[in-house]
Write a protein that holds these residues in place. Structure first.
Motif, PDB file in Angstrom:
ATOM      1  N   CYS A 169     117.284  87.307  39.846  1.00 18.81           N
ATOM      2  CA  CYS A 169     116.017  88.046  39.899  1.00 18.81           C
ATOM      3  C   CYS A 169     116.214  89.479  40.394  1.00 18.81           C
ATOM      4  O   CYS A 169     115.592  90.406  39.872  1.00 18.81           O
ATOM      5  CB  CYS A 169     114.999  87.309  40.748  1.00 18.81           C
ATOM      6  N   SER A 218     114.455  85.628  34.989  1.00 21.63           N
ATOM      7  CA  SER A 218     115.046  85.550  36.331  1.00 21.63           C
ATOM      8  C   SER A 218     115.391  84.106  36.690  1.00 21.63           C
ATOM      9  O   SER A 218     114.543  83.221  36.616  1.00 21.63           O
ATOM     10  CB  SER A 218     114.081  86.126  37.371  1.00 21.63           C
ATOM     11  N   HIS A 267     115.795  81.902  39.429  1.00 21.07           N
ATOM     12  CA  HIS A 267     115.341  82.011  40.818  1.00 21.07           C
ATOM     13  C   HIS A 267     115.168  80.618  41.418  1.00 21.07           C
ATOM     14  O   HIS A 267     114.271  79.871  41.024  1.00 21.07           O
ATOM     15  CB  HIS A 267     114.025  82.781  40.855  1.00 21.07           C
ATOM     16  N   HIS A 320     110.202  89.020  38.906  1.00 22.48           N
ATOM     17  CA  HIS A 320     110.505  89.616  37.605  1.00 22.48           C
ATOM     18  C   HIS A 320     109.576  90.801  37.382  1.00 22.48           C
ATOM     19  O   HIS A 320     108.409  90.769  37.815  1.00 22.48           O
ATOM     20  CB  HIS A 320     110.317  88.589  36.482  1.00 22.48           C
ATOM     21  N   THR A 364     109.892  84.170  35.386  1.00 21.02           N
ATOM     22  CA  THR A 364     110.680  83.668  36.514  1.00 21.02           C
ATOM     23  C   THR A 364     110.948  82.183  36.304  1.00 21.02           C
ATOM     24  O   THR A 364     110.021  81.376  36.245  1.00 21.02           O
ATOM     25  CB  THR A 364     109.931  83.876  37.841  1.00 21.02           C
TER      26      THR A 364
END
Length: 472
Positions: free
Chosen positions: A197, A226, A228, A235, A242
């Motif tokens: 991220c 991302s 994560h 993001h 994300t």
């Protein structure tokens, strides 16, 4: 406000459903399947032209088997050397494999993937999804084939296995320079870039990374996703880009728009047999890799003396863990850890580490898990919506698979241990944790129209004057 949904597919079968079909397909069929694939078709044609040109110029014909297409690499992505299905002297020179007997060299894996892609493009027998490229830019992906075993690495390894079983071409990169160079090679074939991220944010503000008027072959921000491991969005375009390892949109309030990608331990844990309950030791395995898990204030069971329990500590050589009665087995490698858990009757959490994949491994081995509840609503302590636990992803699971006990409740722990000892379970994989469920979510991620969704985000930013603009 109702959430915005993805635009419906243009035909009865969605792109994600098509991606999950098991049969192979020619590159021509694959590329004509999607109306918006004109640029991808041109890029693929360019690869074919290059391969033919090089082959003719060096007067070395292809040495290829007859159809059907050569088999794909084994799904055991972490156990098989990076070999290519064809032997061609030209491609071998363009994409050499430095150490063919090793599985932990990501550069060799990249070259093998590129040779397979170029070979099938030249012959027109690419497997379905093979001409769709996913760039794996989080270091956890390369780390997973190098043998690293953090939660993020295990998540990454699971995603790799899913991509491979679905025939997608994937390329590793470890830094932004490498990533940008890879993307420029075949931008129209790249469907998604999975990146840390923080790195996604840096790319968004890096003129040499992100697509712009001055960098037309840069990466469009809507292709960045991302990777994560924790809650919250991370993001430039928000939570929808994300990726989360657990279903945070349903279990948290700060990740409502995140994309639940998830993972699966099915391919690894099912290699091991479930030890019959009658053959197991009458003991608990207490999950804590460091002595600090038992000495910190966060330790879930202070004052509890276990009658028969073991743990494997990487930083202590003492035979027992002080004031707990727990026998220390010392540092365990992955195989020994699985073995010790499998012959125990229950896995007991200590409150750390949070969100570890190990409880899923235990359940898959037929070993229930005691999940410490670290925070709860004092007015309604049984309301799971108010719980925070060592493993929030398992809060909705019930006995006899997962036992939830509030930290500090020694009597509750002993009662849960007794129930777990007398109610053995078989192998258990939550439905959302199966490989098929993961592959379905992967297909949705890769095949959805993220460009259209990004256009909506851009329109909202231009209209409201809030948020940074970007190039589509």
């Amino acid at each position: 406000m109702a959430r915005k949904s993805f635009p419906p597919p243009s035909d009865p079968m969605s792109s994600a459903e098509y991606a999950l079909l098991p049969s192979s397909a020619s590159a021509e069929k694959l590329l004509t399947r999607r109306p918006r694939g004109h640029h991808a078709k041109c890029a693929l044609l360019a690869l074919v032209v290059v391969s033919v040109f090089v082959g003719l110029s060096l007067l070395q014909p292809w040495s290829r088997p007859a159809r059907p297409p050569a088999p794909l690499p084994s799904p055991e992505v972490l156990d098989v050397p990076h070999q290519t299905p064809y032997s061609n002297p030209i491609l071998d020179k363009l994409f050499p494999i430095g150490e063919p007997d090793r599985t932990d060299v990501y550069e060799d894996a990249n070259n093998a993937a590129m040779e397979r892609l170029l070979a099938c493009a030249a012959s027109g027998d690419c497997h379905r999804n093979q001409t769709s490229v996913v760039l794996l830019a989080s270091p956890h992906f390369a780390g997973s084939i190098e043998g690293k075993v953090s939660g993020e690495d295990i998540w990454a390894a699971s995603v790799i296995a899913g991509l491979q079983e679905m025939n997608y071409t994937f390329i590793y990169s470890k830094n932004s320079v490498e990533l940008a160079a890879q993307y420029r090679q075949f931008p129209d074939l790249v469907k998604a870039v999975i990146i840390e991220c923080v790195a996604a944010q840096k790319c968004f503000h890096n003129a040499e990374c992100i697509k712009s008027e001055h960098n037309p072959l840069g990466i469009p921000v809507w292709k960045l996703f991302s990777f994560h491991f924790w809650t919250g969005e991370c993001h430039p375009l928000g939570g929808a880009w994300t990726l989360s390892p657990e279903n945070f949109p349903e279990t948290t309030t700060n990740s409502l728009d995140n994309f639940y990608l998830g993972y699966s331990v099915e391919r690894t844990c099912t290699k091991l047999p479930v030890v019959p309950s009658s053959e197991r030791e009458d003991r608990a395995y207490v999950f804590g890799k460091s002595i600090t898990y038992f000495t910190d204030d966060s330790y879930a069971w202070p004052g509890v003396h276990f009658q028969n329990a073991v743990a494997g500590l990487m930083d202590s050589t003492n035979d027992t863990i002080a004031d707990t009665g727990i026998k220390n087995l010392g540092r365990l490698d992955k195989e020994r850890f699985y073995s010790e858990v499998a012959k125990s009757k229950v896995l007991v959490g200590t409150a750390k580490p949070v969100l570890s994949p190990s409880p899923y491994d235990a359940l898959c081995l037929g070993v229930p898990f005691i999940n410490p509840i670290t925070r709860w609503d004092e007015k309604d302590p049984d309301d799971r919506n108010g719980w925070f636990a060592q493993h929030d992803g398992l809060i909705r699971e019930k006995e006899p698979y997962v036992y939830h006990v509030r930290t500090g409740d020694g009597e509750g722990l002993l009662a849960a241990l007794d129930r777990a000892f007398h109610n053995p379970i078989d192998r258990y994989i939550p439905k959302a944790m199966t490989m098929e469920a993961l592959k379905a979510r992967l297909a949705t991620l890769i095949e959805s129209d993220w460009r259209a969704r990004a256009e909506d985000v851009l329109e909202q930013r231009v209209t409201s004057g809030q948020g940074e603009p970007f190039d589509i």
